[in-house]
Every structure is written in C-alpha cells, then in structure tokens.
Design a protein around this motif. Structure first.
Motif, PDB file in Angstrom:
ATOM      1  N   MET A  18     -24.470   0.346  18.382  1.00 11.77           N
ATOM      2  CA  MET A  18     -23.329  -0.007  17.546  1.00 11.77           C
ATOM      3  C   MET A  18     -23.710  -0.734  16.260  1.00 11.77           C
ATOM      4  O   MET A  18     -22.947  -1.118  15.308  1.00 11.77           O
ATOM      5  CB  MET A  18     -22.049  -0.642  17.968  1.00 11.77           C
ATOM      6  CG  MET A  18     -21.525   0.168  19.172  1.00 11.77           C
ATOM      7  SD  MET A  18     -19.982  -0.833  19.854  1.00 11.77           S
ATOM      8  CE  MET A  18     -19.061  -0.145  18.561  1.00 11.77           C
ATOM      9  N   PRO A  37     -20.265   8.877  17.942  1.00 13.86           N
ATOM     10  CA  PRO A  37     -20.637   8.120  19.104  1.00 13.86           C
ATOM     11  C   PRO A  37     -20.036   6.870  19.090  1.00 13.86           C
ATOM     12  O   PRO A  37     -19.374   6.237  19.881  1.00 13.86           O
ATOM     13  CB  PRO A  37     -21.905   8.164  19.123  1.00 13.86           C
ATOM     14  CG  PRO A  37     -22.438   9.403  18.133  1.00 13.86           C
ATOM     15  CD  PRO A  37     -21.461   9.601  17.228  1.00 13.86           C
ATOM     16  N   MET A  75     -17.117   5.420  21.869  1.00  8.08           N
ATOM     17  CA  MET A  75     -17.616   4.074  22.681  1.00  8.08           C
ATOM     18  C   MET A  75     -16.452   3.025  22.437  1.00  8.08           C
ATOM     19  O   MET A  75     -15.918   2.267  23.296  1.00  8.08           O
ATOM     20  CB  MET A  75     -18.760   3.430  22.435  1.00  8.08           C
ATOM     21  CG  MET A  75     -20.109   4.300  22.728  1.00  8.08           C
ATOM     22  SD  MET A  75     -21.557   3.683  22.713  1.00  8.08           S
ATOM     23  CE  MET A  75     -21.506   2.957  20.976  1.00  8.08           C
ATOM     24  N   GLY A  76     -15.965   3.032  21.258  1.00  7.15           N
ATOM     25  CA  GLY A  76     -14.875   2.033  20.725  1.00  7.15           C
ATOM     26  C   GLY A  76     -13.503   2.388  21.510  1.00  7.15           C
ATOM     27  O   GLY A  76     -13.024   1.398  21.864  1.00  7.15           O
ATOM     28  N   CYS A  92     -13.202   4.093  24.088  1.00 10.32           N
ATOM     29  CA  CYS A  92     -13.412   3.842  25.699  1.00 10.32           C
ATOM     30  C   CYS A  92     -13.334   2.113  26.029  1.00 10.32           C
ATOM     31  O   CYS A  92     -12.520   1.936  26.827  1.00 10.32           O
ATOM     32  CB  CYS A  92     -14.687   4.173  26.148  1.00 10.32           C
ATOM     33  SG  CYS A  92     -15.154   5.965  26.189  1.00 10.32           S
ATOM     34  N   GLY A  93     -13.645   1.464  25.007  1.00  8.20           N
ATOM     35  CA  GLY A  93     -13.537  -0.057  25.164  1.00  8.20           C
ATOM     36  C   GLY A  93     -12.161  -0.396  25.015  1.00  8.20           C
ATOM     37  O   GLY A  93     -11.734  -1.305  25.853  1.00  8.20           O
ATOM     38  N   VAL A  94     -11.367  -0.055  24.148  1.00  8.85           N
ATOM     39  CA  VAL A  94      -9.921  -0.253  23.815  1.00  8.85           C
ATOM     40  C   VAL A  94      -9.139   0.080  24.831  1.00  8.85           C
ATOM     41  O   VAL A  94      -8.238  -0.360  25.311  1.00  8.85           O
ATOM     42  CB  VAL A  94      -9.528   0.373  22.502  1.00  8.85           C
ATOM     43  CG1 VAL A  94      -8.181   0.143  22.339  1.00  8.85           C
ATOM     44  CG2 VAL A  94     -10.515  -0.390  21.079  1.00  8.85           C
TER      45      VAL A  94
END
Lengths: 190, 190
Positions: free
Chosen positions: B53, B167, B171-172, B174-176
């Motif tokens: 990131m 990507p 990923m962001g 998934c995190g949220v």
C-alpha cells in the motif's frame, strides 16, 4: 565539479526522489516512468539504450525500481550519479516506513486497528495468490517439462523439506546456466 | 553487533532476490523470521500488506521496518544499505560487461530458467501468509480455522480476477469489513 554536472546530479536526485515517492505497485511501472522522464523529457538517454538498461535492471538481483535508478544514474554521471540515484530511490521508502513502523507499534494494540490488519491479511493473501497464478501460468504455458519440474521440485524442497531459498536459487541458477550453455553449444536457442 | 547482523541479512536478501518485487519475500521471511526471529509471522504478513500500500519496493520497505523495530533509525539505515549494495555492485558489473560485449543472452537465458524456482518460492511465502490469515493465532488446526477470513479471501480473489479491481482497494475493503465486524460484535454482541 563543474556547474552543468552539479545541475544534472541535482535533477537526477530530484527525479528519482519524485518517482520513488509516487510510484505504487513496484518495479515494472517505474521503468516506464524512468523512460518518460530521462528519454522523453530530458533527452539524456536514447530510447534503445533505455531498453538495454531496463534489461540490465531486470537481470540484476534486488528491487527493479532501485536497479533502474542505478543504471540510469550510472549512465548519466558515473559513480556520483549512481549514488545520487540510489539516495533518491531509497529515501522515500525509508522515511515513510520509519513513520509507519512507529505508528505500527503504537496502534497494533488497538483492537480496531488489529481487526483491520487481520482482514487485510486475507486480502494480501488473495493478491499474492493472484500473482502466483499468473506467474505459474506463464511457466506452464512455455510447455517446457523441465521448467515445470523445477517449479514443483523447488516448491516441495522449500515447503516440505525446509531447504533454504538461497540454496534453491543457486541450484536452479546453476542448472539453468548449464542448460543455456549446452543449448548454445548445440547451436539452437533455448 | 545488531547493525552488522541487519546489514548482512539484508545484503543476502539483496543478492538473491532475482525477478523483482515479490521475489524478495521468501528471503525476507527466511532471514527475518526463521533465522533471526526479528519479527513474527503475523507482523510479516502486516508488513507485506503495508509494503503493497505504500510506494517503494518490498525489500527496501522491509529493511526499514525491521531495522526500525530492532535498532531504531540507525538499524533502518544499516538494513537499507545492505539491501541496495548488491544492486549497486551487480548493476555496475553488468553495465560494464554489456558496454564491452553488447551481450547478455547467456545471463538472460539463465534467468529465464530460474523463473520457475522463483515462482515456487513466492508461492511458498504466499502459503505461509495465507496460513497466518486463515487460522486464529496462525496455528494450522481444523478447529482454529476462521471461516470469515476464507470468505474475505474468496471475495478478494473474485474482485481481483473478475472485476479487475485495484489490489490496494481490495485489501482496504477486507480490512474495513473485518473492522466493522469487530465493532458490531463488541457493541451488539452478547
């Protein structure tokens, strides 16, 4: 050191600094950006030479972005150019990651931050799976049985027998070089 | 002493990561987690996420992160130096050979043959990251598996491959999702 050379070094440093700060997504992008800057904008290098430098950058070990900056810096101003280009390329990640590292230690105990990082781990797992799938497909698509065998054997050696990565890389490189030499002797391209 | 160890470890990583970007991952894992225990597997997975990131190559990012965590700013500098020095040497030598003989074909064939092994090494590092994502506490046992993480993984893979989403965004997301889940669980749960 004369004025124009100092000017060039400064421009070189600022260019690699800028490119390294704003390049997300790694090596292959930065080669194109280096070309835009040094071939199209500054006209310091011609296009064909830039292609050769990209080949050298990709053939050397280490990060392609750093290697690309090194080749360009070395070509333009010799060793001082190399040093300037490397500094420009590593200062941004050095500063950003030092800051991230400090924040990481401070925030990892926060349950919300740690939940978020937990979720993102699945995300990065998917990103890597996707990259490996593409790379593996390229190997399989060469239709070369030996290549596929090397891929499977390396994975097994590493995963099941804990053979070190360095040993596997050296073994695979030796085998591959032997093959390249033999096929060059045999008169056909590998 | 720690500074020399950091320098040498990252020097090895710099010497053997052929193929750019993710190729450094298995080497970092081996040096930093298995040999020196400077970092846990979960932190390594977080590091790869962070590296993806932020701008800059994974190896340089890892060098700064590990260096800062183990020995502060001087550690970061020692590790980063170790990581880029092999690049400087290899690139200069290759550039010299290239200007002399105008030929890198043997080297390029060797590298092409090395690629299957590199893919296998990245795959292995990917599997260990997935294990740390899927299993609570990173222990691969059936009762420890987190179905939610596998769901995130599947969704992320779908978004990457079929929707062609960026990507970092995947990923962001998934995190949220995991953060929202955690918040809901703590505030609404029993």
């Amino acid at each position: 050191m004369d004025q124009t050379k100092r000017q060039k070094l400064k421009k070189l440093f600022l260019s690699t600094l800028y490119l390294s700060t704003f390049t997300f997504g790694g090596g292959y992008v930065i080669v194109t950006l280096l070309k835009n800057r040094f071939v199209d904008q500054y006209h310091w290098i011609d296009e064909e030479e830039m292609l050769d430098m990209a080949a050298i950058a990709q053939a050397s070990p280490g990060a392609v972005a750093v290697n690309g900056a090194i080749t360009v810096g070395y070509r333009i101003c010799g060793i001082p150019g190399l040093i300037m280009a490397v500094l420009g390329a590593v200062i941004p990640p050095l500063v950003i990651l030092s800051a991230v590292s400090l924040c990481y230690t401070a925030f990892i105990s926060n349950p919300y931050v740690s939940a978020m990082l937990n979720g993102m781990r699945s995300g990065i797992g998917a990103v890597i799976t996707s990259v490996v799938y593409d790379m593996g497909k390229n190997v399989v698509n060469t239709g070369d049985i030996l290549n596929m065998a090397v891929m499977i054997l390396s994975f097994c050696a590493s995963y099941f027998f804990n053979v070190s990565t360095i040993v596997i890389i050296i073994a695979a490189a030796s085998a591959s070089m032997l093959r390249a030499v033999l096929s060059a002797r045999g008169g056909k391209e590998a | 002493m720690i500074l020399i160890q950091l320098f040498l470890s990252f020097f090895k990583i710099g010497c053997f990561s052929f193929g750019g970007g993710y190729a450094a991952m298995p080497l970092i894992q081996e040096q930093v987690i298995r040999t020196h225990h400077w970092m846990s597997m979960n932190t390594f997975a977080d590091l790869v996420t962070i590296a993806e990131m932020t701008p800059g190559p994974i190896a340089v990012n890892a060098a700064t992160f590990v260096g800062t965590q183990t020995a502060g700013i001087s550690g970061a500098i020692a590790a980063t130096l170790g990581c880029v020095l092999p690049s400087c040497i290899f690139v200069s030598v290759l550039a010299f050979i290239y200007t002399r003989y105008r030929k890198l074909s043997l080297l390029q064939h060797t590298l092409a043959g090395l690629r299957p092994a590199v893919v296998a090494m990245i795959a292995k590092a990917g599997v260990t990251i997935l294990i740390s994502a899927f299993f609570i506490e990173g222990i691969p046992a059936v009762h420890q598996v987190s179905a939610r993480m596998i769901l995130y993984f599947a969704a992320a893979l779908f978004l990457l491959r079929k929707v062609k989403m960026n990507p970092v965004l995947v990923m962001g997301l998934c995190g949220v999702c995991e953060m929202v889940f955690y918040a809901a669980q703590t505030h609404l749960g029993p």
